[in-house]
Each structure stands twice: as C-alpha cells, then as structure tokens.
Design a protein around this motif. Structure first.
Motif, PDB file in Angstrom:
ATOM      1  N   ILE A   6      11.833  18.256   1.573  1.00  0.00           N
ATOM      2  CA  ILE A   6      10.768  17.354   2.023  1.00  0.00           C
ATOM      3  C   ILE A   6      11.304  15.937   2.169  1.00  0.00           C
ATOM      4  N   MET A   7      12.071  15.476   1.185  1.00  0.00           N
ATOM      5  CA  MET A   7      12.651  14.125   1.263  1.00  0.00           C
ATOM      6  C   MET A   7      13.591  14.016   2.458  1.00  0.00           C
ATOM      7  N   ARG A  47       0.825  -1.196   0.000  1.00  0.00           N
ATOM      8  CA  ARG A  47       0.000   0.000   0.000  1.00  0.00           C
ATOM      9  C   ARG A  47       0.861   1.248   0.000  1.00  0.00           C
ATOM     10  N   THR A  48       0.503   2.177  -0.853  1.00  0.00           N
ATOM     11  CA  THR A  48       1.086   3.512  -0.776  1.00  0.00           C
ATOM     12  C   THR A  48      -0.055   4.517  -0.776  1.00  0.00           C
ATOM     13  N   THR A  49       0.219   5.631  -0.171  1.00  0.00           N
ATOM     14  CA  THR A  49      -0.734   6.733  -0.106  1.00  0.00           C
ATOM     15  C   THR A  49      -0.042   7.950  -0.688  1.00  0.00           C
ATOM     16  N   LEU A 103      11.385  13.522  -7.157  1.00  0.00           N
ATOM     17  CA  LEU A 103      12.497  12.807  -6.544  1.00  0.00           C
ATOM     18  C   LEU A 103      12.004  11.471  -6.019  1.00  0.00           C
ATOM     19  N   HIS A 104      12.802  10.415  -6.204  1.00  0.00           N
ATOM     20  CA  HIS A 104      12.483   9.078  -5.714  1.00  0.00           C
ATOM     21  C   HIS A 104      13.553   8.679  -4.710  1.00  0.00           C
ATOM     22  N   VAL A 146       8.626   8.160  -0.100  1.00  0.00           N
ATOM     23  CA  VAL A 146       9.351   7.380  -1.117  1.00  0.00           C
ATOM     24  C   VAL A 146       9.425   8.135  -2.431  1.00  0.00           C
ATOM     25  N   GLN A 147       8.523   9.093  -2.618  1.00  0.00           N
ATOM     26  CA  GLN A 147       8.551   9.921  -3.823  1.00  0.00           C
ATOM     27  C   GLN A 147       7.911  11.262  -3.507  1.00  0.00           C
ATOM     28  N   VAL A 148       8.507  12.315  -4.032  1.00  0.00           N
ATOM     29  CA  VAL A 148       7.964  13.667  -3.860  1.00  0.00           C
ATOM     30  C   VAL A 148       7.969  14.358  -5.217  1.00  0.00           C
ATOM     31  N   THR A 149       6.827  14.915  -5.568  1.00  0.00           N
ATOM     32  CA  THR A 149       6.718  15.746  -6.767  1.00  0.00           C
ATOM     33  C   THR A 149       6.326  17.142  -6.332  1.00  0.00           C
TER      34      THR A 149
END
Length: 128
Positions: A90-91, A6-8, A124-125, A98-101
C-alpha cells in the motif's frame, strides 16, 4: 490567521477472505477465514476540494492489493509477515499515504483453545 495541517484516515474494516496461510500442514490444505483492517493516513485536502476520485486513495485499489496477498498462490506462514507485506504494498502504491496500519485476523485458529481470533498489526510511517 490559524493554519491547520490536515490529515484524513481512510479505514477499511473487516474485509473477509479465505486463505491458506499458517505453519501447520492442515492450514495449507484446508485453509481458513481471515479478516483484514486497513487504516491509511494521508492529506486529502486536494480530494476534499475537487471531490474527484483521482485526487484521493481509491479504496477499491487498496482492496485489490489486499486480495492479491490474501489469496496468493504462495501462502504465508506468519500473519505478521502477511500484514507487513500488505502495508508495504500500500505504501509503495500510494505516494500520498503517510502512515498505513494493517491488522490481519485469523478466525480459524487450529489450536486447542477457545478464542475469537489471533491478530497481527503492523504500522508503517513514511519518512522524509
């Protein structure tokens, strides 16, 4: 039994700021309007189970980080750099991301062309 990964995605849309970013002198002196979107993908399983703010990514803290960059005393020339630095912060702050856009929109573009905005987007991953 089927198991799921699961990811949110937590999305912040159209957070608006007034800033002094850009390459033209008038942008540094007069400023302009900006909007920022942030999408953060993470595993929210613990937060869903506990319903506890301490187990999730607090979007108020995310917005504080965005505001620090948007209203910095040292303006950015490029919105691409601004978007990257916000995503990196943020990362760095939220280990569970796990990922930020990040999308930065410049609404007041000082050129001789009618347009709604100019936007830079960076993703970014997190690597293992």
């Amino acid at each position: 039994m089927t198991r799921y990964h699961r990811t949110t995605t937590l999305s912040i849309v159209n957070a608006e700021y007034f800033g002094y970013h850009g390459v033209r002198p008038e942008e540094h002196s007069l400023g302009g309007r900006y909007q920022v979107d942030v999408d953060i993908t993470y595993n929210a399983s613990q937060a869903v189970m506990s319903d506890d703010l301490s187990d999730t990514i607090n979007y108020e803290e995310v917005l504080f980080s965005v505001r620090e960059h948007m209203q910095s005393d040292e303006p950015y020339d490029l919105i691409e750099t601004l978007a990257f630095d916000i995503a990196s912060a943020i990362m760095d702050t939220f280990d569970q991301a796990v990922q930020v856009t990040v999308r930065v929109r410049k609404l007041s573009v000082p050129i001789q062309q009618v347009l709604d905005y100019v936007q830079a987007e960076t993703t970014l991953h997190r690597t293992a």
